[in-house]
Design an enzyme around this catalytic site. Structure first.
Site, PDB file in Angstrom:
ATOM      1  N   SER A 197     -42.639  -9.960  29.967  1.00  0.00           N
ATOM      2  CA  SER A 197     -43.276  -9.243  28.716  1.00  0.00           C
ATOM      3  C   SER A 197     -43.514  -7.815  29.164  1.00  0.00           C
ATOM      4  O   SER A 197     -44.137  -7.528  29.940  1.00  0.00           O
ATOM      5  CB  SER A 197     -44.673 -10.105  28.117  1.00  0.00           C
ATOM      6  OG  SER A 197     -45.242  -9.387  27.495  1.00  0.00           O
ATOM      7  N   HIS A 216     -38.347 -38.913  20.004  1.00  0.00           N
ATOM      8  CA  HIS A 216     -39.139 -38.221  19.162  1.00  0.00           C
ATOM      9  C   HIS A 216     -39.836 -37.232  19.616  1.00  0.00           C
ATOM     10  O   HIS A 216     -41.107 -36.893  18.961  1.00  0.00           O
ATOM     11  CB  HIS A 216     -39.751 -39.291  18.126  1.00  0.00           C
ATOM     12  CG  HIS A 216     -38.967 -40.436  17.576  1.00  0.00           C
ATOM     13  ND1 HIS A 216     -38.366 -39.895  16.159  1.00  0.00           N
ATOM     14  CD2 HIS A 216     -38.380 -41.478  18.041  1.00  0.00           C
ATOM     15  CE1 HIS A 216     -37.782 -41.049  16.091  1.00  0.00           C
ATOM     16  NE2 HIS A 216     -37.880 -41.992  16.878  1.00  0.00           N
TER      17      HIS A 216
END
Length: 464
Positions: A281, A160
């Protein structure tokens, strides 16, 4: 043979095809990928025609030499397409006639493009499956080598997306490698079903001219012959199965990529991608983006779409060949190219990945040993459900006091159960924790080493 219009089917038609329809109907822009296997199939069929007495030996030799020249032009990039070349079969037959004359008109005797194209596609896919199988085995082998080299590294296992239990880093690697071994097995099984010869089935009813399909099978090295001519020319379940195989393999690769993307964030800092598989970037100079993994993850959706699209095409078709089946090839070509690229990039990522052992170690925390605390009580004779509850109470006590689970005193633990004693201190050793799971398939070192041997044996068994 092609009519004056250049079409293989032009005899009963009057007038030209609308140019828009011409473009709409054409598949040469992509089925040109089949040029080599189309030549192979035609060479085999010419030998079948010669054995059946439909070609003389001289005519067969003329056709074979002409087809070799066609293949040479394709290989050298000198083959020139004509506007009327609506598909690869038309293009090759047109060029063959230019090279050898009217003898080329005998090559298509008893053969339909229906059995020709599906033969070409099976030949092409058989080759591609072999290439993909080799690339997949290389990836799995790279993962296993890494698992062996780093089998002493511990880090948190997650369920989870929450920290669950300590495991070996190698156990995580092998969890993905083992899934990929099933993909490798499935691909070999798909390839067996692809490797069935449809040539000699004609358009629908079969071949009436005594062509020996066993000879064709042997010439093209197929494993078997299709049993029914209608099924042979119209069925594309082998394409759907290949696309499903790719979808499932991409599911496994996408999940692995997702894990590595998370593990590479500053919040985890477990791994670092090589610059060779990262980008930056255009605005933020500090960024190092895991584009390789993100593209693996995203291309899974592209492959799923191709699989779903083909199934939607197939589901409503009436029996035998329909032009809808032209849609199969773009799906196969695109998915094959995608899988080849993804497997190569994934291998590069895994082979160059840097792990941060200390960060992995620091991420381990005593609360991850709560299950081991329950097992401690089980070994003292307490039923597991009671032990689970007792361990949960210990977790609650630690949280209430604002301390780590391993900092509860023995006296505090004994208020939960008198079965706790001084040897409970062994529970808080992470190395001791993973070594408990020694049953086959577990995260203990002996089990991880067993898994490595098993996967390597599977890979060896799959070698051609």
């Amino acid at each position: 043979m092609a009519s004056e219009s250049g079409k293989l089917w032009g005899g009963r038609f009057v007038g030209a095809v609308d140019p828009i329809m011409e473009k709409f109907n054409s598949s040469i822009s992509y089925d040109r990928h089949l040029w080599n296997v189309d030549v192979q199939g035609s060479k085999a069929y010419s030998r079948g025609l010669e054995k059946a007495g439909l070609l003389t030996k001289a005519e067969m030799q003329q056709i074979l030499q002409g087809l070799d020249k066609v293949a040479e032009e394709w290989a050298q990039g000198t083959f020139k397409l004509h506007p009327n070349d609506e598909d690869i079969h038309t293009a090759n037959e047109r060029r063959l006639k230019e090279l050898i004359g009217e003898a080329a008109g005998k090559l298509h005797t008893g053969r339909s493009r229906n059995d020709q194209v599906v033969t070409d596609l099976r030949l092409w896919m058989r080759q591609t499956c072999s290439k993909l199988s080799a690339l997949l085995r290389v990836l799995i082998g790279t993962m296993v080598d890494r698992a062996e080299a780093e089998r002493d590294v511990l880090f948190p296992g997650y369920t989870h997306l929450q920290r669950a239990q300590p495991i070996r880093w190698s156990h995580w690697i092998l969890s993905h490698a083992v899934a990929l071994t099933r993909d490798s097995e499935r691909l070999l099984e798909v390839q067996k079903r692809i490797n069935v010869l449809p040539l000699g089935s004609g358009a629908i009813a079969g071949n009436p001219l005594g062509v020996d399909r066993e000879l064709l099978r042997a010439e093209l090295n197929f494993g078997a012959i299709t049993l029914n001519s209608m099924d042979a020319t119209s069925e594309r379940d082998f394409v759907a199965e290949f696309l499903f195989w790719a979808s499932l393999c991409m599911t496994h690769l996408s999940r692995m990529a997702e894990d590595l993307i998370l593990y590479g964030t500053k919040e985890f800092s477990f791994v670092q991608l090589s610059d060779a598989y990262s980008t930056g970037s255009s605005l933020m100079p500090q960024k190092k983006n895991p584009d390789s993994l993100e593209l693996i993850r995203s291309k899974a959706g592209r492959v799923f779409g191709r699989c779903a699209g083909l199934l939607m095409t197939l589901k409503g078709l009436p029996s035998t060949y329909n032009k809808d089946l032209q849609e199969d090839k773009e799906a196969v070509f695109e998915v094959s190219d995608t899988m080849i690229a993804v497997l190569q990039v994934a291998t590069g990522v895994i082979s160059t990945l840097q792990i941060h052992r200390e960060n992995m170690k620091q991420a381990l925390s005593p609360d991850m040993l709560a299950t081991d605390l329950a097992y401690y009580l089980v070994r003292k004779g307490m039923p597991f459900r009671q032990a689970h509850e007792a361990s949960g109470k210990a977790v609650f006590m630690a949280e209430t006091k604002g301390v780590a689970l391993n900092l509860l005193s023995l006296q505090e633990l004994q208020t939960i159960s008198p079965l706790f004693s001084g040897d409970v201190s062994h529970v808080w050793d992470y190395s001791h924790s993973v070594e408990q799971y020694s049953a086959l398939g577990g995260t203990a070192k002996s089990s991880v080493e067993w898994q490595i041997r098993q996967v390597r044996a599977l890979l060896q068994a799959q070698e051609p």
